[in-house]
Design a protein around this motif. Structure first.
Motif, short mmCIF file in Angstrom:
data_model
loop_
_atom_site.label_atom_id
_atom_site.label_comp_id
_atom_site.label_asym_id
_atom_site.label_seq_id
_atom_site.Cartn_x
_atom_site.Cartn_y
_atom_site.Cartn_z
N CYS A 237 5.66 13.49 13.19
CA CYS A 237 5.02 12.66 12.17
C CYS A 237 6.02 11.95 11.26
CB CYS A 237 4.05 13.51 11.35
SG CYS A 237 2.60 14.05 12.27
N TRP A 245 2.26 3.34 13.69
CA TRP A 245 1.00 3.13 14.42
C TRP A 245 -0.12 4.10 14.04
CZ3 TRP A 245 1.02 -1.44 16.15
CH2 TRP A 245 2.13 -2.01 16.78
N THR A 246 0.15 5.11 13.26
CA THR A 246 -0.90 6.05 12.88
C THR A 246 -1.06 6.07 11.37
OG1 THR A 246 0.40 8.08 12.56
CG2 THR A 246 -0.13 7.48 14.84
N THR A 247 -1.99 6.87 10.92
CA THR A 247 -2.27 6.97 9.47
C THR A 247 -1.75 8.27 8.88
OG1 THR A 247 -4.46 7.89 9.96
CG2 THR A 247 -4.31 5.51 9.65
N HIS A 250 2.89 9.41 4.54
CA HIS A 250 4.30 9.01 4.55
C HIS A 250 4.81 8.98 3.10
CE1 HIS A 250 8.03 7.15 5.64
NE2 HIS A 250 7.77 6.05 4.95
N ASN A 343 -4.22 0.19 16.80
CA ASN A 343 -3.84 -1.07 16.18
C ASN A 343 -3.36 -2.05 17.23
OD1 ASN A 343 -4.26 0.47 13.92
ND2 ASN A 343 -2.39 -0.16 12.87
N VAL A 368 -9.64 -1.47 10.77
CA VAL A 368 -9.16 -0.22 10.20
C VAL A 368 -8.32 -0.52 8.96
CG1 VAL A 368 -7.03 -0.14 11.57
CG2 VAL A 368 -8.05 2.00 10.77
N GLN A 369 -8.38 0.40 8.01
CA GLN A 369 -7.50 0.33 6.85
C GLN A 369 -6.22 1.07 7.19
OE1 GLN A 369 -8.23 -1.30 4.11
NE2 GLN A 369 -6.66 -0.66 2.66
N HIS A 370 -5.07 0.36 7.15
CA HIS A 370 -3.82 0.95 7.58
C HIS A 370 -2.71 0.61 6.59
CE1 HIS A 370 -1.03 2.59 10.61
NE2 HIS A 370 -0.20 1.64 10.22
N ARG A 371 -2.19 1.65 5.93
CA ARG A 371 -1.10 1.48 4.97
C ARG A 371 -1.42 0.42 3.92
NH1 ARG A 371 1.01 6.18 6.46
NH2 ARG A 371 1.62 6.23 8.66
N ARG A 374 -5.99 -4.17 5.84
CA ARG A 374 -6.91 -4.16 6.97
C ARG A 374 -6.18 -4.67 8.21
NH1 ARG A 374 -10.88 -0.86 6.19
NH2 ARG A 374 -11.80 -1.77 8.08
N GLN A 375 -6.30 -3.92 9.31
CA GLN A 375 -5.62 -4.28 10.54
C GLN A 375 -6.63 -4.48 11.67
OE1 GLN A 375 -2.22 -4.56 11.00
NE2 GLN A 375 -1.75 -4.10 8.86
#
Length: 388
Positions: A237, A245-247, A250, A343, A368-371, A374-375
């Motif tokens: 992770c 690429w993942t949620t 971080h 994504n 999707v909501q990513h970092r 919206r992606q």
């Protein structure tokens, strides 16, 4: 509180009566059962004096002070003790009470707890004029949950337990039964043995199974995540591709992995909402994580998520593990469709899904909501016939 007069109830092949001193030996034998000790509040270890105290002092006091109505559940023809079922925490101010039960190991599989719970409920509504019964159980006690559903209870949510078991989860299920919910004696129970709910209760009520897959010459094991996987999970992770690429959180810390194991992976199995697996190589070392999550709005649909340890990429592990997990979802959980999302641009995830049999069906714009943004995401689907 006002005394509750002890009664006998005969219904649906059962005799429910107050406990007697001569029941102590049978109660002691029943309460040696590991499932009764795991899921109920009986003392551990359970000694003969506990059984004698229960069938005499504890049960008699509950009737006398009006706080409970504990019944011995017996076969109406032979008199053999089969189960315990009754009311606890009677609240005359709310006209409410909680129902509790256990079934002796020699009497399981015959619908005893369902029939007894219905009989107690009918008496509570008719004779005591109660307006509601409550059922509670630790999250993960699927056998108790299925009894409640078959008796007519509506399982309405979760609450944190006031006195969680030392080796149990802190969350409990809660449900309620109103007089209008109660079926007539002898009527078939909802959620019978062939229903999806019953099938899944049987699956999730047991330990999570180990699955197997083959990638080239390597045999992979899909097993529940364990404490020994924590370091490898943290390393995976913290990898830049995983972060991209993942949620995953971080920066990723060890407590994130420990929380994932406890509050997501183990909790999903306990709730019956999904299965999280570690993919392990021939030396039983962690090489990937993979999850199957049942949709909360469509019980025949699930979605998958996965990530591979940096050192194990490019070896075909994920397509093989993904196909094995999806096959288990179709055959054991009765799923009709499994979905994959990634994504746009995550070609490694797309290749793994396509090799496992998924058909990429399109793009969800802003899916999707990513970092913090919206992606766009690709979406794909897998049906049972696609694995054939």
């Amino acid at each position: 509180m006002a005394r509750v007069e002890p009664v006998e109830i005969i219904e649906d092949g059962l005799l429910l009566r107050p406990w007697r001193a001569e029941d102590a030996d049978a109660v002691y034998r029943a309460c040696q059962d590991p499932d009764i000790q795991r899921w109920t509040t009986v003392p551990r270890p359970y000694l003969p004096e506990h059984a004698l105290g229960f069938v005499t002092t504890i049960s008699g006091t509950a009737w006398a002070d009006g706080t409970g109505a504990p019944f011995a559940v017996c076969d109406a023809q032979t008199g053999e003790l089969l189960a315990s079922c009754g009311l606890v925490s009677i609240d005359r101010g709310l006209d409410s009470a909680e129902v509790g039960y256990w079934t002796a190991p020699w009497a399981r599989g015959r619908g005893v707890a369902v029939r007894a719970t219905r009989a107690v409920a009918r008496w509570a509504f008719d004779a005591l004029k109660l307006r509601r019964l409550i059922w509670q159980a630790e999250v993960g006690n699927h056998a108790s949950r299925l009894v409640a559903l078959r008796a007519g209870f509506r399982v309405e949510g979760e609450l944190r337990m006031a006195h969680p078991a030392v080796d149990g989860r802190p969350e409990g299920w809660i449900g309620s039964l109103l007089p209008a919910d109660l079926a007539a004696p002898g009527e078939p129970a909802p959620y019978g043995p062939d229903t999806l709910q019953a099938r899944r209760a049987a699956v999730f009520g047991r330990p999570q199974p180990v699955l197997f897959a083959t990638a080239g010459a390597t045999e992979l094991r899909l097993r529940p995540l364990e404490e020994r996987d924590i370091d490898a999970l943290v390393t995976t992770c913290r990898d830049e591709d995983t972060i991209r690429w993942t949620t995953v959180p971080h920066p990723y810390q060890r407590e994130h992995a420990e929380g994932f194991l406890r509050d997501i992976a183990e909790a999903a199995w306990a709730r019956g909402t999904g299965a999280s697996y570690a993919v392990a190589d021939a030396e039983d070392r962690y090489v990937a994580s993979i999850d199957l999550r049942i949709s909360p709005t469509g019980p025949l649909v699930a979605d998958v998520g996965f990530m591979t340890a940096p050192h194990a990429r490019g070896r075909g592990y994920l397509p093989a593990a993904l196909a094995a997990l999806c096959a288990w979802g179709f055959t054991t959980l009765g799923l009709a469709r499994i979905e994959w999302r990634a994504n746009v641009g995550n070609t490694a995830s797309r290749r793994a899904a396509e090799k496992a049999g998924f058909t990429v069906e399109g793009t969800l714009r802003g899916g999707v909501q990513h970092r913090g943004e919206r992606q766009d995401v690709w979406i794909g689907g897998l049906l049972p016939q696609d694995l054939a």
